[in-house]
Design an enzyme around this catalytic site. Structure first.
Site, PDB file in Angstrom:
ATOM      1  N   ASP B   2      40.073  43.734  35.688  1.00  0.00           N
ATOM      2  CA  ASP B   2      39.523  44.721  35.030  1.00  0.00           C
ATOM      3  C   ASP B   2      38.296  45.122  36.267  1.00  0.00           C
ATOM      4  O   ASP B   2      37.461  44.444  36.659  1.00  0.00           O
ATOM      5  CB  ASP B   2      38.908  44.615  33.884  1.00  0.00           C
ATOM      6  CG  ASP B   2      38.735  45.744  33.058  1.00  0.00           C
ATOM      7  OD1 ASP B   2      38.244  45.937  31.870  1.00  0.00           O
ATOM      8  OD2 ASP B   2      39.072  46.969  33.380  1.00  0.00           O
ATOM      9  N   ASN B  56      47.443  51.963  29.834  1.00  0.00           N
ATOM     10  CA  ASN B  56      47.432  52.431  31.456  1.00  0.00           C
ATOM     11  C   ASN B  56      48.468  53.372  31.800  1.00  0.00           C
ATOM     12  O   ASN B  56      48.136  54.147  32.467  1.00  0.00           O
ATOM     13  CB  ASN B  56      47.290  51.353  32.268  1.00  0.00           C
ATOM     14  CG  ASN B  56      46.099  50.303  32.209  1.00  0.00           C
ATOM     15  OD1 ASN B  56      46.527  49.106  32.393  1.00  0.00           O
ATOM     16  ND2 ASN B  56      45.153  51.068  31.743  1.00  0.00           N
TER      17      ASN B  56
END
Lengths: 292, 224
Positions: B2, B56
């Site tokens: 991340d 995503n």
């Protein structure tokens, strides 16, 4: 004449100031809460109340006394949350795995649960004062009968309240909650679909949202979990609200033991959360540039 | 993994640049892992990397195109990384591999084939993974096979169990204090290690060693 009045009034003010100093801590606390409440407030906060036994051992007390002090901490923290208008608070009181502990400790915990649940819900006490509805979430059939009766009575006493929700998770296991939710979904799907044996796939209507809406906590009105706090420095989820801990739940691990947890441990956590909300808003406004 | 886009933004580049940097970190991580396994007495036999989440896939097409390109090139690079072959790491993919373009699927296929004979260590790559989605699929598998629906049967049908891999012990996450549902079902007793002030491209070998040391020092009671 005027100067005399001025001097006496300033002396009087000075005396008032001294008196005020004695009350300053409570006032400072209330102001702090008011400052926090001015920003965004999480809707749902979860606590894993860990560290009672280590706290007791550290202070040379019995483990049962540690749990008792833990209950007092719960009252303290609950009042802070309710003052901040946090709509829903969940606490991990007892895990299904905890039945493996020594029988003496389990019995003491059962007694504590029985007496304190009723105390919390009694007239004039914390939950009634703030209009909090109590939900006991978990596989309560594992409890002895007296505790189950106390649970029913406590829920009954507060069922008319609707300003806030307190979820006491005992005996709870997140996987158990998820499995029960799925079973409910299936039962519902089967009940709706009369021709189950001829239909190809009656279960295909089950999605993430269906399971979500059948979870024990969500069924009783809990909003999605915003913050999860675990005390005593342990960095695990231990099967607490695994499903609810998705996307936006912030996890905080505090090093204090639960009976010591108080306002000054809680405030930085809320500030952190407010900061992250602010950043997320910035990102949404100025074109997503934060990682998922 | 991340923080790539934030890393790029902080340095005034486009998001895709951040993803390339992230890919470099991933390749470095493989090297560190390989070195750790060969030099320390204990081995970390399984490593899982969350490359792409189901959420995503909702990002805008331009960024997704860049991301897919990074993924394809990274997967191919991994197939030719010396550490993978030296340490005999098998690479497997978990997650819903739907909605991915052909070139990514091709790279995934190639990587799996190249390493399918290895068995000393396993690297799982989660692509198109969603925690709740995994639980849902496990539940559907249990129902399809006609078994009784309880905790054990669902535990047997998670992605990891289906590949005979033990549940995850330690999760390291950069830049956020969230699990975002990673390995949701398996995280029952997983230790969590957050590096919330570091972004993924800033990860160093030392951070990983610290995480493992911290794990070694934790007391896992399992409820007792």
């Amino acid at each position: 004449m005027e100067s005399l009045v001025l001097i006496s009034s300033s002396v009087f003010q000075f005396l008032q100031w001294i008196l005020a100093q004695l009350r300053i801590t409570r006032l400072a606390q209330r102001s702090l809460l008011r400052v926090l409440a001015a920003g965004p407030i999480p809707q749902h906060v979860g606590f894993v109340m860990d560290g009672n036994r280590r706290y007791a051992r550290g202070k040379g007390k019995l483990v049962q006394e540690g749990h008792g002090d833990g209950y007092l901490a719960l009252r303290r923290v609950l009042e802070i949350c309710l003052r901040l208008n946090i709509r829903c608070v969940s606490v991990y009181a007892f895990a299904i795995d905890n039945f493996k502990r020594p029988q003496q400790e389990v019995d003491a915990l059962m007694q504590l649960a029985e007496s304190k649940l009723l105390e919390l819900c009694s007239h004039g006490d914390l939950l009634q004062e703030y209009g909090v509805k109590l939900n006991v979430i978990g596989r309560r059939t594992l409890f002895p009968d007296s505790v189950q009766a106390a649970v029913c009575k406590a829920e009954d006493l507060t069922k008319g309240n609707n300003r806030s929700i307190l979820n006491v998770c005992m005996p709870y296991s997140s996987r158990d909650e998820m499995t029960t939710a799925v079973e409910d979904c299936i039962r519902e799907a089967l009940a709706k679909d009369v021709d189950y044996f001829t239909a190809d796939d009656p279960i295909e209507g089950i999605t993430e949202d269906t399971i979500d809406s059948h979870l024990m906590s969500v069924k009783r009105g809990s909003p999605p979990l915003d913050i999860l706090i675990r005390t005593s420095g342990v960095k695990r989820l231990s099967d607490f609200m695994l499903w609810q801990c998705c996307e936006n739940t912030q996890l905080h691990f505090s090093n204090t033991y639960w009976p010591d947890f108080g306002l000054f441990d809680f405030v930085p956590i809320i500030f952190e959360w407010q900061k992250s909300v602010w950043f997320r808003r910035q990102d949404v406004l100025f074109g997503g540039s934060s990682a998922s | 993994m991340d923080g790539n886009r934030r890393y790029a933004k902080l340095r005034g580049h486009k998001a895709v640049w951040g993803h390339w940097k992230g890919a470099t970190t991933w390749l470095n991580l493989i090297d560190w892992w390989s070195y750790f396994n060969s030099s320390e007495k204990q081995e970390v036999k399984y490593m899982t990397l969350w490359a792409l989440s189901k959420e995503n896939l909702q990002r805008n097409p331009e960024e997704l195109a860049g991301l897919f390109a990074v993924l394809t090139v990274t997967f191919r690079s991994i197939a030719f990384t010396a550490s993978i072959h030296r340490s005999q790491v098998r690479v497997r993919f978990i997650g819903a591999l739907t909605g991915l373009p052909q070139h990514v699927l091709g790279a995934i296929d190639m990587l799996e084939r190249e390493t399918e004979n290895y068995s000393r260590a396993v690297m799982l790559v989660a692509v198109g993974y969603g925690g709740r989605d995994e639980v849902l699929r496990a539940v559907q598998d249990v129902l399809d096979s006609g078994e009784d629906l309880n905790e054990e049967s669902v535990s047997r049908k998670t992605f990891c169990s289906k590949l005979s891999i033990p549940p995850v012990d330690l999760i390291i996450r950069t830049s956020e204090s969230r699990t975002s549902g990673f390995m949701l079902w398996d995280t029952q007793s997983t230790e969590l290690h957050f590096l919330h002030d570091k972004l993924w491209p800033e990860l160093t070998a030392r951070d990983c060693i610290h995480a493992i040391e911290s794990f070694a020092s934790r007391e896992r009671r399992g409820g007792k």
